[in-house]
Design a protein around this motif. Structure first.
Motif, PDB file in Angstrom:
ATOM      1  N   ALA A 164      -2.685   5.206   4.397  1.00  0.00           N
ATOM      2  CA  ALA A 164      -2.928   4.442   5.427  1.00  0.00           C
ATOM      3  C   ALA A 164      -1.991   3.417   5.701  1.00  0.00           C
ATOM      4  CB  ALA A 164      -4.409   3.754   5.510  1.00  0.00           C
ATOM      5  N   GLY A 165      -1.434   2.877   4.445  1.00  0.00           N
ATOM      6  CA  GLY A 165      -0.548   1.878   4.608  1.00  0.00           C
ATOM      7  C   GLY A 165       0.797   2.274   4.899  1.00  0.00           C
ATOM      8  N   ALA A 166       1.289   3.628   4.507  1.00  0.00           N
ATOM      9  CA  ALA A 166       2.436   4.165   4.989  1.00  0.00           C
ATOM     10  C   ALA A 166       2.387   4.490   6.287  1.00  0.00           C
ATOM     11  CB  ALA A 166       2.523   5.411   3.985  1.00  0.00           C
ATOM     12  N   LEU A 167       1.441   5.051   6.734  1.00  0.00           N
ATOM     13  CA  LEU A 167       1.159   5.257   8.264  1.00  0.00           C
ATOM     14  C   LEU A 167       1.420   4.295   9.072  1.00  0.00           C
ATOM     15  CD1 LEU A 167       0.872   7.594  10.186  1.00  0.00           C
ATOM     16  CD2 LEU A 167      -1.585   7.315  10.099  1.00  0.00           C
TER      17      LEU A 167
ATOM     18  N   ALA B 152       0.757  -1.281  -0.151  1.00  0.00           N
ATOM     19  CA  ALA B 152      -0.077   0.039   0.055  1.00  0.00           C
ATOM     20  C   ALA B 152       0.794   1.188   0.157  1.00  0.00           C
ATOM     21  CB  ALA B 152      -0.926   0.127   1.261  1.00  0.00           C
ATOM     22  N   ALA B 153       2.007   1.383   0.779  1.00  0.00           N
ATOM     23  CA  ALA B 153       2.823   2.265   0.734  1.00  0.00           C
ATOM     24  C   ALA B 153       3.480   2.737  -0.484  1.00  0.00           C
ATOM     25  CB  ALA B 153       3.710   2.427   1.914  1.00  0.00           C
ATOM     26  N   LEU B 154       3.762   1.592  -1.155  1.00  0.00           N
ATOM     27  CA  LEU B 154       4.586   1.829  -2.428  1.00  0.00           C
ATOM     28  C   LEU B 154       3.508   2.333  -3.602  1.00  0.00           C
ATOM     29  CD1 LEU B 154       7.301  -0.769  -2.065  1.00  0.00           C
ATOM     30  CD2 LEU B 154       7.351   1.831  -1.823  1.00  0.00           C
ATOM     31  N   SER B 155       2.170   2.087  -3.404  1.00  0.00           N
ATOM     32  CA  SER B 155       1.191   2.156  -4.496  1.00  0.00           C
ATOM     33  C   SER B 155       0.829   3.720  -4.918  1.00  0.00           C
ATOM     34  CB  SER B 155      -0.064   1.605  -4.063  1.00  0.00           C
ATOM     35  OG  SER B 155      -0.670   2.397  -2.974  1.00  0.00           O
ATOM     36  N   PRO B 156       0.356   4.015  -5.805  1.00  0.00           N
ATOM     37  CA  PRO B 156      -0.072   5.538  -6.167  1.00  0.00           C
ATOM     38  C   PRO B 156      -0.773   6.064  -5.255  1.00  0.00           C
ATOM     39  CG  PRO B 156      -0.487   4.219  -8.175  1.00  0.00           C
ATOM     40  CD  PRO B 156      -0.214   2.977  -6.899  1.00  0.00           C
ATOM     41  N   PRO B 157      -0.730   7.510  -5.104  1.00  0.00           N
ATOM     42  CA  PRO B 157      -1.608   8.129  -4.053  1.00  0.00           C
ATOM     43  C   PRO B 157      -3.034   7.904  -3.998  1.00  0.00           C
ATOM     44  CG  PRO B 157      -0.240   9.777  -5.394  1.00  0.00           C
ATOM     45  CD  PRO B 157      -0.145   8.446  -5.957  1.00  0.00           C
TER      46      PRO B 157
END
Length: 195
Positions: A184-187, A173-178
């Motif tokens: 939420a994944g990055a957090l 999720a963190a590496l996906s497009p905005p």
């Protein structure tokens, strides 16, 4: 980079592009090694498709990993950048020299040839376990290509087995497009790694 650069924007990271990416990338390579690209969000970028040009780009002094100078442009299309010193901000993947050099020295031992040889049996075991778990028909990416590097990275970072499913989801999720899911994944990944 070379003067052999196409000027037509190429939409990347769309479902259509991904579905036909091997053919589409081969067509682009035949046209040249570097192409203007556009993320689905509208963010302009460059697509580098040759090893030689990738090496030149990755070592070019004018190209930076630190996204801080482009923070406003990235925010306008929904990307959030990590702030140096906050959570994962300022990590090695987002740093330029001299910070990158200092951080790289800290982890160099974990990736030395001797350490790699030491890890080889465990990596082989993980690969064999994934192969053994496959049925007659599988999605090779889902069953092998995606879990193998996540398992190895999890081993290196000390992520326990029971957390690896979440770790993989958050990383993807963190590496996906905005999107809300990307943020939420990055957090979640940031919180987990900070803990």
């Amino acid at each position: 980079m070379s003067g052999d650069v196409t000027s037509t924007p190429v939409l990347t990271f769309t479902p259509e592009f991904k579905a036909h990416s091997p053919r589409r990338l081969a067509e682009l390579r035949a046209l040249g090694p570097v192409h203007r690209a556009q993320f689905a969000s509208g963010l302009q970028a460059w697509m580098v498709l040759s090893e030689q040009e990738a090496r030149r780009a990755l070592t070019h002094s004018a190209l930076r990993k630190d996204a801080s100078p482009a923070e406003e442009a990235l925010a306008a299309v929904g990307f959030t950048t990590n702030r140096p010193g906050v959570g994962l901000g300022g990590n090695m993947l987002e740093s330029d020299p001299p910070a990158h050099t200092r951080l790289r020295r800290l982890v160099a031992g974990a990736f030395s040839p001797a350490r790699t040889r030491q890890l080889a049996p465990r990596i082989q075991q993980i690969a064999d376990e994934l192969l053994d778990a496959m049925g007659d028909e599988v999605d090779l990416v889902e069953a092998y290509n995606a879990p193998l590097p996540i398992a190895v990275i999890s081993e290196l970072l000390g992520v326990p087995e029971h957390d690896r499913h979440h770790f993989r989801e958050w990383t993807a999720a963190a590496l996906s497009p905005p999107s809300d899911a990307q943020r939420a994944g990055a957090l979640s990944l940031n919180r987990y790694m900070s803990d």
